[in-house]
Motif scaffolding. Structure first.
Motif, PDB file in Angstrom:
ATOM      1  N   GLN A  29      51.218  65.972  92.331  1.00  0.00           N
ATOM      2  CA  GLN A  29      50.737  65.148  93.444  1.00  0.00           C
ATOM      3  C   GLN A  29      51.889  64.752  94.359  1.00  0.00           C
ATOM      4  O   GLN A  29      51.777  64.816  95.579  1.00  0.00           O
ATOM      5  N   GLU A  31      54.898  66.190  94.705  1.00  0.00           N
ATOM      6  CA  GLU A  31      55.461  67.349  95.397  1.00  0.00           C
ATOM      7  C   GLU A  31      54.530  67.843  96.498  1.00  0.00           C
ATOM      8  O   GLU A  31      54.984  68.173  97.593  1.00  0.00           O
ATOM      9  N   GLY A  32      53.234  67.859  96.222  1.00  0.00           N
ATOM     10  CA  GLY A  32      52.268  68.329  97.207  1.00  0.00           C
ATOM     11  C   GLY A  32      52.089  67.405  98.397  1.00  0.00           C
ATOM     12  O   GLY A  32      51.592  67.816  99.444  1.00  0.00           O
ATOM     13  N   ASN A  33      52.481  66.158  98.247  1.00  0.00           N
ATOM     14  CA  ASN A  33      52.335  65.154  99.313  1.00  0.00           C
ATOM     15  C   ASN A  33      53.692  64.531  99.633  1.00  0.00           C
ATOM     16  O   ASN A  33      53.792  63.335  99.897  1.00  0.00           O
ATOM     17  N   TRP A  34      54.728  65.345  99.627  1.00  0.00           N
ATOM     18  CA  TRP A  34      56.078  64.825  99.742  1.00  0.00           C
ATOM     19  C   TRP A  34      56.314  64.047 101.026  1.00  0.00           C
ATOM     20  O   TRP A  34      57.045  63.063 101.035  1.00  0.00           O
ATOM     21  N   LYS A  35      55.694  64.446 102.119  1.00  0.00           N
ATOM     22  CA  LYS A  35      55.904  63.699 103.366  1.00  0.00           C
ATOM     23  C   LYS A  35      55.497  62.240 103.187  1.00  0.00           C
ATOM     24  O   LYS A  35      56.161  61.340 103.690  1.00  0.00           O
ATOM     25  N   GLN A  36      54.414  62.003 102.482  1.00  0.00           N
ATOM     26  CA  GLN A  36      53.956  60.635 102.208  1.00  0.00           C
ATOM     27  C   GLN A  36      54.906  59.936 101.234  1.00  0.00           C
ATOM     28  O   GLN A  36      55.265  58.773 101.427  1.00  0.00           O
ATOM     29  N   PHE A  37      55.327  60.628 100.201  1.00  0.00           N
ATOM     30  CA  PHE A  37      56.143  60.018  99.155  1.00  0.00           C
ATOM     31  C   PHE A  37      57.604  59.880  99.541  1.00  0.00           C
ATOM     32  O   PHE A  37      58.324  59.071  98.969  1.00  0.00           O
ATOM     33  N   GLY A  58      60.384  66.888  97.000  1.00  0.00           N
ATOM     34  CA  GLY A  58      59.500  66.530  95.903  1.00  0.00           C
ATOM     35  C   GLY A  58      59.854  67.139  94.565  1.00  0.00           C
ATOM     36  O   GLY A  58      59.152  66.929  93.585  1.00  0.00           O
ATOM     37  N   VAL A  90      51.096  57.239  91.457  1.00  0.00           N
ATOM     38  CA  VAL A  90      50.037  58.201  91.153  1.00  0.00           C
ATOM     39  C   VAL A  90      49.476  57.862  89.770  1.00  0.00           C
ATOM     40  O   VAL A  90      50.103  58.152  88.764  1.00  0.00           O
ATOM     41  N   LEU A  96      45.671  59.181  94.750  1.00  0.00           N
ATOM     42  CA  LEU A  96      46.844  58.587  95.374  1.00  0.00           C
ATOM     43  C   LEU A  96      46.568  57.164  95.800  1.00  0.00           C
ATOM     44  O   LEU A  96      45.490  56.853  96.288  1.00  0.00           O
ATOM     45  N   HIS A  98      47.126  54.268  98.336  1.00  0.00           N
ATOM     46  CA  HIS A  98      47.486  54.086  99.735  1.00  0.00           C
ATOM     47  C   HIS A  98      47.622  52.613 100.015  1.00  0.00           C
ATOM     48  O   HIS A  98      46.855  51.795  99.507  1.00  0.00           O
TER      49      HIS A  98
END
Length: 100
Positions: A29, A31-37, A58, A90, A96, A98
């Motif tokens: 999760q 790594e797949g959403n690294w911009k957010q994390f 990520g 996570v 996720l 938010h």
């Protein structure tokens, strides 16, 4: 009985620790959403630069290495912090969190 260093090479795979499915899911999760994390990682570890976080993308092992390097932590401490951080962002159900 004497210890045989070659015995480690013949240890059955079934004796190795199992991969924690929750752990893998958390990092998938992240790594797949690294911009957010990435921003959340920057909040947690402010010594890391945006460029470093972009290169990390990520990847848990790279993030742990940079945390070790920047903060002088042991590998174990960096990994423990990463585990706590991932669990706080996570949950086990993979949904996720938010900010509202």
């Amino acid at each position: 009985m004497n210890w045989n260093p070659l015995s480690a090479l013949t240890t059955p795979v079934t004796r190795l620790p199992a991969i924690n499915k929750e752990f893998v899911m958390n990092w998938n999760q992240i790594e797949g959403n690294w911009k957010q994390f990435k921003g959340k990682a920057k909040e947690q570890w402010g010594k890391l630069t945006d460029d470093q976080l972009d290169v990390i993308a990520g990847k848990r092992d790279q993030l742990a290495g940079k945390i070790q390097e920047q903060y002088g932590y042991t590998k174990e401490r960096a990994e423990e912090e990463l585990d706590r951080w991932a669990k706080s962002h996570v949950p086990a159900d993979g949904q996720l969190k938010h900010k509202t």
